[in-house]
Write an enzyme that holds these catalytic residues in place. Sequence first.
Site, PDB file in Angstrom:
ATOM      1  N   LYS A   1       0.445  -8.361   1.478  1.00  0.00           N
ATOM      2  CA  LYS A   1       0.100  -7.399   2.120  1.00  0.00           C
ATOM      3  C   LYS A   1      -0.667  -6.297   1.438  1.00  0.00           C
ATOM      4  CE  LYS A   1       4.558  -4.544   0.738  1.00  0.00           C
ATOM      5  NZ  LYS A   1       3.739  -3.581   0.433  1.00  0.00           N
ATOM      6  N   ASP A   2      -0.831  -6.471  -0.105  1.00  0.00           N
ATOM      7  CA  ASP A   2      -1.670  -5.587  -0.747  1.00  0.00           C
ATOM      8  C   ASP A   2      -3.278  -5.998  -0.867  1.00  0.00           C
ATOM      9  OD1 ASP A   2       0.376  -4.127  -1.459  1.00  0.00           O
ATOM     10  OD2 ASP A   2       0.695  -4.864  -3.471  1.00  0.00           O
TER      11      ASP A   2
ATOM     12  N   THR B   1       8.997   7.732   1.876  1.00  0.00           N
ATOM     13  CA  THR B   1       7.914   6.667   1.860  1.00  0.00           C
ATOM     14  C   THR B   1       6.455   6.976   1.983  1.00  0.00           C
ATOM     15  OG1 THR B   1       7.475   4.691   3.434  1.00  0.00           O
ATOM     16  CG2 THR B   1       8.028   6.683   4.407  1.00  0.00           C
TER      17      THR B   1
ATOM     18  N   ARG C   1       2.454   3.424   8.000  1.00  0.00           N
ATOM     19  CA  ARG C   1       3.002   2.612   9.096  1.00  0.00           C
ATOM     20  C   ARG C   1       4.683   3.247   9.168  1.00  0.00           C
ATOM     21  NH1 ARG C   1       7.116  -1.197   8.137  1.00  0.00           N
ATOM     22  NH2 ARG C   1       5.818  -1.776   6.360  1.00  0.00           N
ATOM     23  N   ARG C   2       5.132   3.073   8.075  1.00  0.00           N
ATOM     24  CA  ARG C   2       6.716   3.450   8.195  1.00  0.00           C
ATOM     25  C   ARG C   2       6.655   4.858   8.426  1.00  0.00           C
ATOM     26  NH1 ARG C   2       7.277   0.474   2.152  1.00  0.00           N
ATOM     27  NH2 ARG C   2       7.935  -1.571   2.862  1.00  0.00           N
TER      28      ARG C   2
ATOM     29  N   ARG D   1       5.815   7.637  -4.443  1.00  0.00           N
ATOM     30  CA  ARG D   1       5.361   6.417  -5.201  1.00  0.00           C
ATOM     31  C   ARG D   1       6.373   6.266  -6.348  1.00  0.00           C
ATOM     32  NH1 ARG D   1      -0.790   5.930  -7.048  1.00  0.00           N
ATOM     33  NH2 ARG D   1       0.134   3.842  -7.518  1.00  0.00           N
TER      34      ARG D   1
ATOM     35  N   ASN E   1       8.103   2.556  -8.851  1.00  0.00           N
ATOM     36  CA  ASN E   1       8.509   1.211  -8.682  1.00  0.00           C
ATOM     37  C   ASN E   1       9.899   1.492  -7.872  1.00  0.00           C
ATOM     38  OD1 ASN E   1      10.767   1.898 -10.506  1.00  0.00           O
ATOM     39  ND2 ASN E   1       9.420   1.416 -12.369  1.00  0.00           N
TER      40      ASN E   1
ATOM     41  N   THR F   1      12.740   3.133  -9.596  1.00  0.00           N
ATOM     42  CA  THR F   1      12.478   4.726  -9.440  1.00  0.00           C
ATOM     43  C   THR F   1      12.719   5.237  -8.162  1.00  0.00           C
ATOM     44  OG1 THR F   1      10.669   4.708 -11.287  1.00  0.00           O
ATOM     45  CG2 THR F   1      10.697   6.456  -9.529  1.00  0.00           C
ATOM     46  N   ARG F   2      12.256   4.586  -7.135  1.00  0.00           N
ATOM     47  CA  ARG F   2      12.500   5.138  -5.698  1.00  0.00           C
ATOM     48  C   ARG F   2      14.060   5.183  -5.203  1.00  0.00           C
ATOM     49  NH1 ARG F   2       7.848   2.190  -2.433  1.00  0.00           N
ATOM     50  NH2 ARG F   2       8.156   0.606  -4.132  1.00  0.00           N
TER      51      ARG F   2
ATOM     52  N   CYS G   1      -5.396  -1.655   5.129  1.00  0.00           N
ATOM     53  CA  CYS G   1      -4.214  -2.394   4.756  1.00  0.00           C
ATOM     54  C   CYS G   1      -3.118  -1.392   4.793  1.00  0.00           C
ATOM     55  CB  CYS G   1      -4.221  -3.502   3.476  1.00  0.00           C
ATOM     56  SG  CYS G   1      -4.984  -2.703   1.962  1.00  0.00           S
TER      57      CYS G   1
END
Length: 321
Positions: free
Chosen positions: A80-81, A124, A128-129, A147, A149, A152-153, A251
């Site tokens: 997806k990236d 987020t 899209r989300r 943002r 990792n 972290t989130r 993307c």
Amino acid sequence: MSAVIRVGTRGSALALAQCEQAARELGRAAGLEYELVTVTTQGDTSKANLASLGGTGVFATALREALIAGDIDVVVHSLKDLPTAAYPGLVIAATPKRADARDVLVARDGLTLEALPAGSRIGTGSPRRIAELKAVRPDLEVVADFRGNIDTRIGRVASGDVDAVILAAAGVDRLDRAEAVTERFALSDWPTAPGQGALAIEVREGEASDLARSAEFARALAKGLDKVNHSTTRATVTAERAVLAGLEAGCAAPVATSAIVDDGMLFLTASVYATDGSTKLTANHAAVLDSQSAADLLAAAAEVSQRAVDELLSLGAKELA
């Protein structure tokens, strides 16, 4: 054979975990040892919003340059990236079997999305989300500049900085953080990014060329890539990414897709959202499979994706995406 497959990856915990998994499978299939080679990308060093950097493709460029230069033999990407346009001199040689393609919620107090109180802060950075959230819970506050990792989130929920975050199930599972998940969204209600949950193994085009270290190594690598490629995954993600390409959307655009193979057919659902969640356009298409061969699967993927793109464009998707 003493040659070792040099596998390029980003240095994040998630990238290393998924690369290790793919490299182990590839090495076993090829009969070769492997080593991971970490490459720092612009997406890793910049703190800017991904959209302002040009989308998630910023994670791939440095890896691809290292591959072109011959510093590594293969790259493992989160599919997806990857931008949908082909990269000169490179080809996606294998897509291992896909992991969970769903999104998940990690919320305080074990809450679901429906149970979050009005005004809750949810993190987020995905357009899209954000669009999907605003469509179903416009009463929530979206923290879009979000943002870091996965740990972290998740930690920002634990600290009370936000009430919840939305993450990709595959990443959470690969890092063994499934215990933090409070809800897994059904793809039928909450479709995800094209290619989400899948990995792509990219190599130099014409691997038996002068860039290959030996013809014997190239043959072993090609054999391994063929073995780890999962034809059903390849077809479904090809259909999903073809929608993104056909809409000429990046993307990071508010486009969601879900393709599956079931009962001799390939099914594709594709949706395009207004960024504020006010409008959603959806196309559902299916193609009958003549067989389960890789060629027939890819032909069906091309057919259903083109029909979905044509319908979405006729409905006005260009103005949304």
